[in-house]
Design an enzyme around this catalytic site. Structure first.
Site, PDB file in Angstrom:
ATOM      1  N   SER A  90       0.859  -1.190   0.000  1.00  0.00           N
ATOM      2  CA  SER A  90       0.000   0.000   0.000  1.00  0.00           C
ATOM      3  C   SER A  90       0.890   1.233   0.000  1.00  0.00           C
ATOM      4  CB  SER A  90      -0.887   0.023   1.244  1.00  0.00           C
ATOM      5  OG  SER A  90      -1.385   1.336   1.448  1.00  0.00           O
TER       6      SER A  90
ATOM      7  N   HIS B  14      -1.318  -1.398  -4.209  1.00  0.00           N
ATOM      8  CA  HIS B  14      -2.574  -1.015  -3.547  1.00  0.00           C
ATOM      9  C   HIS B  14      -2.557   0.485  -3.300  1.00  0.00           C
ATOM     10  CE1 HIS B  14      -6.110  -1.895  -1.002  1.00  0.00           C
ATOM     11  NE2 HIS B  14      -5.642  -0.967  -0.188  1.00  0.00           N
TER      12      HIS B  14
ATOM     13  N   ASP C 270      -4.564   3.618  -1.658  1.00  0.00           N
ATOM     14  CA  ASP C 270      -5.624   3.964  -0.703  1.00  0.00           C
ATOM     15  C   ASP C 270      -6.110   5.384  -0.893  1.00  0.00           C
ATOM     16  OD1 ASP C 270      -3.885   1.954   1.581  1.00  0.00           O
ATOM     17  OD2 ASP C 270      -5.950   1.638   0.936  1.00  0.00           O
TER      18      ASP C 270
ATOM     19  N   MET D  52      -8.564   8.332   0.199  1.00  0.00           N
ATOM     20  CA  MET D  52      -9.336   8.747   1.375  1.00  0.00           C
ATOM     21  C   MET D  52      -9.795  10.187   1.206  1.00  0.00           C
ATOM     22  SD  MET D  52      -6.840   7.203   4.311  1.00  0.00           S
ATOM     23  CE  MET D  52      -6.302   5.501   4.235  1.00  0.00           C
TER      24      MET D  52
ATOM     25  N   HIS E  40      -8.370   1.381  -3.825  1.00  0.00           N
ATOM     26  CA  HIS E  40      -9.295   1.164  -2.707  1.00  0.00           C
ATOM     27  C   HIS E  40      -9.943   2.495  -2.367  1.00  0.00           C
ATOM     28  CE1 HIS E  40      -9.518   0.063   1.891  1.00  0.00           C
ATOM     29  NE2 HIS E  40     -10.715   0.227   1.352  1.00  0.00           N
TER      30      HIS E  40
ATOM     31  N   MET F 288     -11.882   4.682  -0.249  1.00  0.00           N
ATOM     32  CA  MET F 288     -12.469   4.945   1.063  1.00  0.00           C
ATOM     33  C   MET F 288     -13.045   6.359   1.013  1.00  0.00           C
ATOM     34  SD  MET F 288      -9.495   3.244   3.392  1.00  0.00           S
ATOM     35  CE  MET F 288      -8.266   3.404   2.091  1.00  0.00           C
TER      36      MET F 288
ATOM     37  N   MET G 142     -11.487  -5.448   5.679  1.00  0.00           N
ATOM     38  CA  MET G 142     -10.676  -4.495   6.432  1.00  0.00           C
ATOM     39  C   MET G 142     -10.315  -5.132   7.776  1.00  0.00           C
ATOM     40  SD  MET G 142     -10.084  -1.912   4.601  1.00  0.00           S
ATOM     41  CE  MET G 142      -9.209  -1.031   5.895  1.00  0.00           C
TER      42      MET G 142
ATOM     43  N   GLY H  34      -8.570   4.280   7.364  1.00  0.00           N
ATOM     44  CA  GLY H  34      -8.204   5.683   7.496  1.00  0.00           C
ATOM     45  C   GLY H  34      -6.726   5.906   7.730  1.00  0.00           C
ATOM     46  N   PHE H  35      -6.065   4.907   8.319  1.00  0.00           N
ATOM     47  CA  PHE H  35      -4.654   5.135   8.649  1.00  0.00           C
ATOM     48  C   PHE H  35      -3.850   3.846   8.512  1.00  0.00           C
ATOM     49  CE2 PHE H  35      -5.425   9.348  10.186  1.00  0.00           C
ATOM     50  CZ  PHE H  35      -6.735   9.306  10.677  1.00  0.00           C
ATOM     51  N   GLY H  36      -2.595   4.001   8.116  1.00  0.00           N
ATOM     52  CA  GLY H  36      -1.699   2.851   8.124  1.00  0.00           C
ATOM     53  C   GLY H  36      -1.108   2.692   9.518  1.00  0.00           C
ATOM     54  N   GLY H  37      -0.386   1.601   9.718  1.00  0.00           N
ATOM     55  CA  GLY H  37       0.340   1.396  10.971  1.00  0.00           C
ATOM     56  C   GLY H  37      -0.495   0.961  12.153  1.00  0.00           C
TER      57      GLY H  37
ATOM     58  N   ASP I 134      -6.662  -6.158   4.440  1.00  0.00           N
ATOM     59  CA  ASP I 134      -6.067  -4.838   4.369  1.00  0.00           C
ATOM     60  C   ASP I 134      -5.951  -4.206   5.751  1.00  0.00           C
ATOM     61  OD1 ASP I 134      -7.053  -1.881   2.453  1.00  0.00           O
ATOM     62  OD2 ASP I 134      -5.259  -2.362   3.600  1.00  0.00           O
TER      63      ASP I 134
ATOM     64  N   GLY J  93      -2.636  -3.863   9.021  1.00  0.00           N
ATOM     65  CA  GLY J  93      -1.996  -4.544  10.149  1.00  0.00           C
ATOM     66  C   GLY J  93      -1.322  -5.850   9.787  1.00  0.00           C
TER      67      GLY J  93
ATOM     68  N   SER K  21       2.852  -0.200   6.050  1.00  0.00           N
ATOM     69  CA  SER K  21       3.995   0.182   6.901  1.00  0.00           C
ATOM     70  C   SER K  21       5.029  -0.932   7.012  1.00  0.00           C
ATOM     71  CB  SER K  21       3.514   0.592   8.292  1.00  0.00           C
ATOM     72  OG  SER K  21       2.592  -0.341   8.791  1.00  0.00           O
TER      73      SER K  21
HETATM   74  C1  DX5 Z   1      -6.116   1.751   5.859  1.00  0.00           C
HETATM   75  C2  DX5 Z   1      -5.673   1.314   4.489  1.00  0.00           C
HETATM   76  C3  DX5 Z   1      -4.661   0.195   4.521  1.00  0.00           C
HETATM   77  C4  DX5 Z   1      -3.406   0.603   5.170  1.00  0.00           C
HETATM   78  C5  DX5 Z   1      -2.520  -0.581   5.351  1.00  0.00           C
HETATM   79  O1  DX5 Z   1      -7.315   2.473   5.753  1.00  0.00           O
HETATM   80  O2  DX5 Z   1      -6.773   0.817   3.757  1.00  0.00           O
HETATM   81  O3  DX5 Z   1      -4.324  -0.200   3.179  1.00  0.00           O
HETATM   82  O4  DX5 Z   1      -2.774   1.559   4.366  1.00  0.00           O
HETATM   83  O5  DX5 Z   1      -1.429  -0.104   6.021  1.00  0.00           O
HETATM   84  P1  DX5 Z   1      -0.698  -0.990   7.132  1.00  0.00           P
HETATM   85  O6  DX5 Z   1      -0.189  -2.202   6.391  1.00  0.00           O
HETATM   86  O7  DX5 Z   1       0.394  -0.084   7.619  1.00  0.00           O
HETATM   87  O8  DX5 Z   1      -1.715  -1.317   8.172  1.00  0.00           O
HETATM   88 ZN    ZN Z   2      -6.491  -0.128   1.572  1.00  0.00          ZN
END
Ligand code: DX5
Ligand code: ZN
Length: 222
Positions: free
Chosen positions: A11, A36, A38, A40, A70, A72, A141, A146-149, A179, A181, A202
């Site tokens: 991603s 991928h 994302d 938003m 994706h 969102m 999901m 909304g956020f990575g990590g 998608d 974690g 991440s």
């Molecule tokens: C979150 C995104 C995910 C996210 C994955 O809303 O849809 O794709 O970027 O990031 P990690 O792998 O860091 O959880």
């Molecule tokens: Zn995603």
């Protein structure tokens, strides 16, 4: 389209945007062929990421890669054409954002690209059962979007199993994507659960050596 499953899908949300091209080239150099993206909008999710121009730039950096977009966002129907023109090969909309989901899926497929539906952690799969025969991919999901990590929501394993069973009982052909974690500690277990496409942000882009990290992650699912 035939894919060599399971697939690791970086991603780029987690990439270093000051050198996005280099980060994507690092992925391609490590034999990644699925990216991928994302998207938003700050409404459907409490964060704003990027739009079609970044998808277009990513496609330019990886012309042979499969672009998995994706969405969102609210009102995704209004943006399908923009992302198709940007180079999307797959557009995934959220069940929670589409009051007319069947029409939304048909609206994507009429462009000749793949159509996916995503469900948030609190959304039961039985909400999307009527659409399963029409989609090419279902995205589970495993974090709140909304956020990575973020940390992987453990209940996602059960959801994957439910989806595997629904695909089998309905004799459907969609891919199962997860998608959020996913990383070195759990990617093998996630793949063993039956996931076809594993998104990792991440865990890929936080590494000093991206190609090595990708090879390490891929080695755990091959
Ligand atoms: C979150 C995104 C995910 C996210 C994955 O809303 O849809 O794709 O970027 O990031 P990690 O792998 O860091 O959880
Ligand atoms: Zn995603």
């Amino acid at each position: 389209m035939d894919f060599d499953l399971p697939i690791l899908a970086p991603s780029i949300l987690a990439a270093d945007f000051s050198q996005l091209g280099k980060d994507i080239h690092d992925c391609v150099d490590a034999d990644i062929n699925w990216i991928h993206c994302d998207i938003m909008d700050g409404h459907f999710v409490p964060n704003i990421s990027y739009g079609p121009s970044i998808v277009k730039a990513a496609k330019k950096s990886a012309p042979d890669a499969f672009m998995d977009v994706h969405l969102m966002i609210e009102n995704p129907d209004n943006y399908v054409d923009d992302y198709v023109q940007a180079g999307a090969d797959l557009l995934t909309v959220h069940f929670e954002a589409c009051p007319h989901l069947h029409r939304s899926i048909q609206n994507i497929k009429k462009y000749g690209i793949m159509a996916g539906v995503a469900v948030n952690p609190a959304t039961s799969l039985y909400n999307i059962e009527p659409i399963l025969e029409y989609v090419d991919l279902v995205l589970i999901m495993s974090v709140n979007p909304g956020f990575g990590g973020q940390s992987f929501i453990e209940a996602s394993y059960q959801k994957v199993q439910e989806l595997v069973d629904l695909r089998e009982s309905g004799e459907h052909g969609f891919l199962i994507e997860i998608d959020g974690g996913v990383g070195l500690k759990n990617i093998d277990k996630v793949a063993e659960a039956g996931v076809d496409v594993l998104v990792a942000g991440s865990s890929v882009f936080s590494a000093d050596d991206i190609p090595s990290r990708i090879k390490e992650l891929v080695s755990k699912i091959s």
